[in-house]
Design a protein around this motif. Structure first.
Motif, PDB file in Angstrom:
ATOM      1  N   SER A  12       1.035  -1.412   0.307  1.00 47.94           N
ATOM      2  CA  SER A  12       0.172  -0.378   0.198  1.00 47.94           C
ATOM      3  C   SER A  12       0.802   1.584   0.064  1.00 47.94           C
ATOM      4  O   SER A  12       2.033   1.483   0.203  1.00 47.94           O
ATOM      5  N   CYS A  13       0.414   1.846  -0.560  1.00 48.07           N
ATOM      6  CA  CYS A  13       1.140   3.088  -1.126  1.00 48.07           C
ATOM      7  C   CYS A  13       0.568   4.629  -0.901  1.00 48.07           C
ATOM      8  O   CYS A  13      -0.836   4.653  -1.660  1.00 48.07           O
ATOM      9  N   ASP A  14       0.694   5.209   0.127  1.00 45.22           N
ATOM     10  CA  ASP A  14      -0.530   6.488  -0.051  1.00 45.22           C
ATOM     11  C   ASP A  14       0.267   7.903  -0.177  1.00 45.22           C
ATOM     12  O   ASP A  14      -0.421   9.090  -0.084  1.00 45.22           O
ATOM     13  N   THR A 117     -11.430  -5.600  -4.466  1.00 46.13           N
ATOM     14  CA  THR A 117     -10.985  -4.718  -4.641  1.00 46.13           C
ATOM     15  C   THR A 117      -9.186  -5.030  -4.657  1.00 46.13           C
ATOM     16  O   THR A 117      -8.011  -4.646  -5.425  1.00 46.13           O
ATOM     17  N   MET A 118      -8.804  -6.288  -3.791  1.00 45.72           N
ATOM     18  CA  MET A 118      -7.181  -7.004  -4.240  1.00 45.72           C
ATOM     19  C   MET A 118      -6.648  -7.065  -5.555  1.00 45.72           C
ATOM     20  O   MET A 118      -5.522  -7.081  -5.775  1.00 45.72           O
ATOM     21  N   ASN A 119      -8.223  -7.456  -6.289  1.00 42.73           N
ATOM     22  CA  ASN A 119      -7.390  -7.466  -7.918  1.00 42.73           C
ATOM     23  C   ASN A 119      -6.788  -5.973  -8.403  1.00 42.73           C
ATOM     24  O   ASN A 119      -5.857  -6.121  -8.934  1.00 42.73           O
ATOM     25  N   VAL A 120      -7.731  -5.470  -8.238  1.00 42.97           N
ATOM     26  CA  VAL A 120      -7.457  -4.318  -8.140  1.00 42.97           C
ATOM     27  C   VAL A 120      -6.633  -3.529  -7.664  1.00 42.97           C
ATOM     28  O   VAL A 120      -5.125  -2.687  -8.828  1.00 42.97           O
ATOM     29  N   LEU A 121      -6.012  -3.079  -6.526  1.00 44.07           N
ATOM     30  CA  LEU A 121      -4.335  -3.323  -6.070  1.00 44.07           C
ATOM     31  C   LEU A 121      -3.456  -4.049  -6.534  1.00 44.07           C
ATOM     32  O   LEU A 121      -2.715  -2.782  -7.135  1.00 44.07           O
ATOM     33  N   ALA A 126       0.766  -3.882 -11.222  1.00 42.10           N
ATOM     34  CA  ALA A 126       1.422  -3.755 -12.315  1.00 42.10           C
ATOM     35  C   ALA A 126       1.713  -3.017 -13.241  1.00 42.10           C
ATOM     36  O   ALA A 126       2.171  -3.564 -13.810  1.00 42.10           O
ATOM     37  N   THR A 127       1.129  -2.662 -13.217  1.00 36.61           N
ATOM     38  CA  THR A 127       0.298  -1.326 -14.335  1.00 36.61           C
ATOM     39  C   THR A 127       1.493  -0.134 -13.845  1.00 36.61           C
ATOM     40  O   THR A 127       1.951   0.758 -14.791  1.00 36.61           O
ATOM     41  N   GLY A 128       2.127   0.174 -12.760  1.00 36.18           N
ATOM     42  CA  GLY A 128       3.078   0.946 -12.283  1.00 36.18           C
ATOM     43  C   GLY A 128       2.204   2.586 -11.185  1.00 36.18           C
ATOM     44  O   GLY A 128       3.740   3.663 -11.293  1.00 36.18           O
ATOM     45  N   PHE A 129       1.374   2.135 -11.363  1.00 40.61           N
ATOM     46  CA  PHE A 129       0.593   3.174  -9.994  1.00 40.61           C
ATOM     47  C   PHE A 129       0.608   2.507  -8.744  1.00 40.61           C
ATOM     48  O   PHE A 129       0.846   1.650  -8.428  1.00 40.61           O
ATOM     49  N   GLY A 130      -0.114   3.563  -7.786  1.00 40.75           N
ATOM     50  CA  GLY A 130       0.019   2.401  -6.677  1.00 40.75           C
ATOM     51  C   GLY A 130      -1.656   3.144  -5.678  1.00 40.75           C
ATOM     52  O   GLY A 130      -2.464   3.967  -6.095  1.00 40.75           O
ATOM     53  N   GLY A 131      -1.999   2.284  -5.012  1.00 41.14           N
ATOM     54  CA  GLY A 131      -2.719   2.892  -4.398  1.00 41.14           C
ATOM     55  C   GLY A 131      -2.894   2.605  -2.571  1.00 41.14           C
ATOM     56  O   GLY A 131      -1.820   1.562  -2.268  1.00 41.14           O
ATOM     57  N   VAL A 132      -3.828   2.414  -1.639  1.00 39.66           N
ATOM     58  CA  VAL A 132      -4.477   1.753  -0.670  1.00 39.66           C
ATOM     59  C   VAL A 132      -5.896   2.415  -0.345  1.00 39.66           C
ATOM     60  O   VAL A 132      -5.751   3.402  -0.981  1.00 39.66           O
ATOM     61  N   THR A 171       8.530  -1.236   1.265  1.00 39.73           N
ATOM     62  CA  THR A 171       9.059  -2.798   0.991  1.00 39.73           C
ATOM     63  C   THR A 171       8.758  -2.794   2.984  1.00 39.73           C
ATOM     64  O   THR A 171      10.115  -3.076   3.704  1.00 39.73           O
ATOM     65  N   PRO A 172       7.979  -2.759   3.351  1.00 36.42           N
ATOM     66  CA  PRO A 172       7.223  -3.115   4.625  1.00 36.42           C
ATOM     67  C   PRO A 172       7.942  -4.717   4.857  1.00 36.42           C
ATOM     68  O   PRO A 172       7.803  -5.902   4.403  1.00 36.42           O
TER      69      PRO A 172
END
Length: 196
Positions: A12-14, A117-121, A126-132, A171-172
């Motif tokens: 997760s990345c905010d 939702t996990m698939n979306v994350l 995989a496409t170089g974006f981040g989400g939380v 990198t937790p």
């Protein structure tokens, strides 16, 4: 990056900035949600895209919800949510289109939403974006849910903040899967993670 590398490095990345996924990229990312396990093919997931000038409007709805739920909500918490909901590149409201009278239990419908939702994350990573995925007390507010488009019995499952990660991805340290795994041999199992 191999598919396994991708799954093992997702976090997760905010700390997110523009660009957010384009309309075409987001459509492909959301297509991965349609591959989630879904007993009964109810497709209970729903997504509302919040971007541009709609973000500060949503922020004010979030603040109103916070105050409805807690008239003494701390000002620092209010301002934090106002800032985050006003400035994230893209917000995805996660809806649960629930059917309480269906033979498929509600908990399975809710789990399908979580799996999607996990698939979306994973697809964001995989496409170089981040989400939380954020939730909090406001997801329990039926007024807010209805304002977004999820009148009861439908509900909110939270929000995804989406954008391009700034700096290195976190990198937790992850626990050893062996602590959460046991082999059943006919008697109840115990897990190393549960031992204190």
């Amino acid at each position: 990056m191999t598919p396994m590398d991708m799954l093992l490095t997702r976090a997760s990345c905010d700390h997110l900035a523009d660009p957010a996924p384009s309309e075409t990229q987001l459509a492909e990312i959301l297509a991965t949600a349609m591959r989630a396990p879904d007993h009964g093919k109810l497709r209970p997931w729903r997504y509302v895209i919040i971007q541009g000038e709609a973000r500060p409007v949503m922020a004010e709805r979030i603040i109103a919800s916070m105050k409805r739920l807690d008239a003494e909500a701390p000002e620092f918490k209010i301002e934090k949510r106002r800032k985050r909901f006003s400035t994230m590149p893209l917000i995805l409201a996660l809806g649960m289109h629930l059917r309480p009278d269906h033979k498929i239990p509600l908990w399975e419908q809710e789990m399908a939403v979580a799996a999607a939702t996990m698939n979306v994350l994973n697809a964001l990573h995989a496409t170089g974006f981040g989400g939380v995925w954020v939730s909090g007390d406001v997801v329990e507010d039926p007024v807010l849910a209805e304002e977004i488009g999820f009148p009861a019995p439908h509900r909110l499952a939270g929000f995804l903040f989406i954008g391009t990660p700034q700096g290195d991805l976190p990198t937790p340290k992850r626990p050893d899967p062996a602590e959460f795994t046991a082999t059943w041999t006919g008697k109840p199992v115990t897990f190393a993670a549960d031992r204190t």
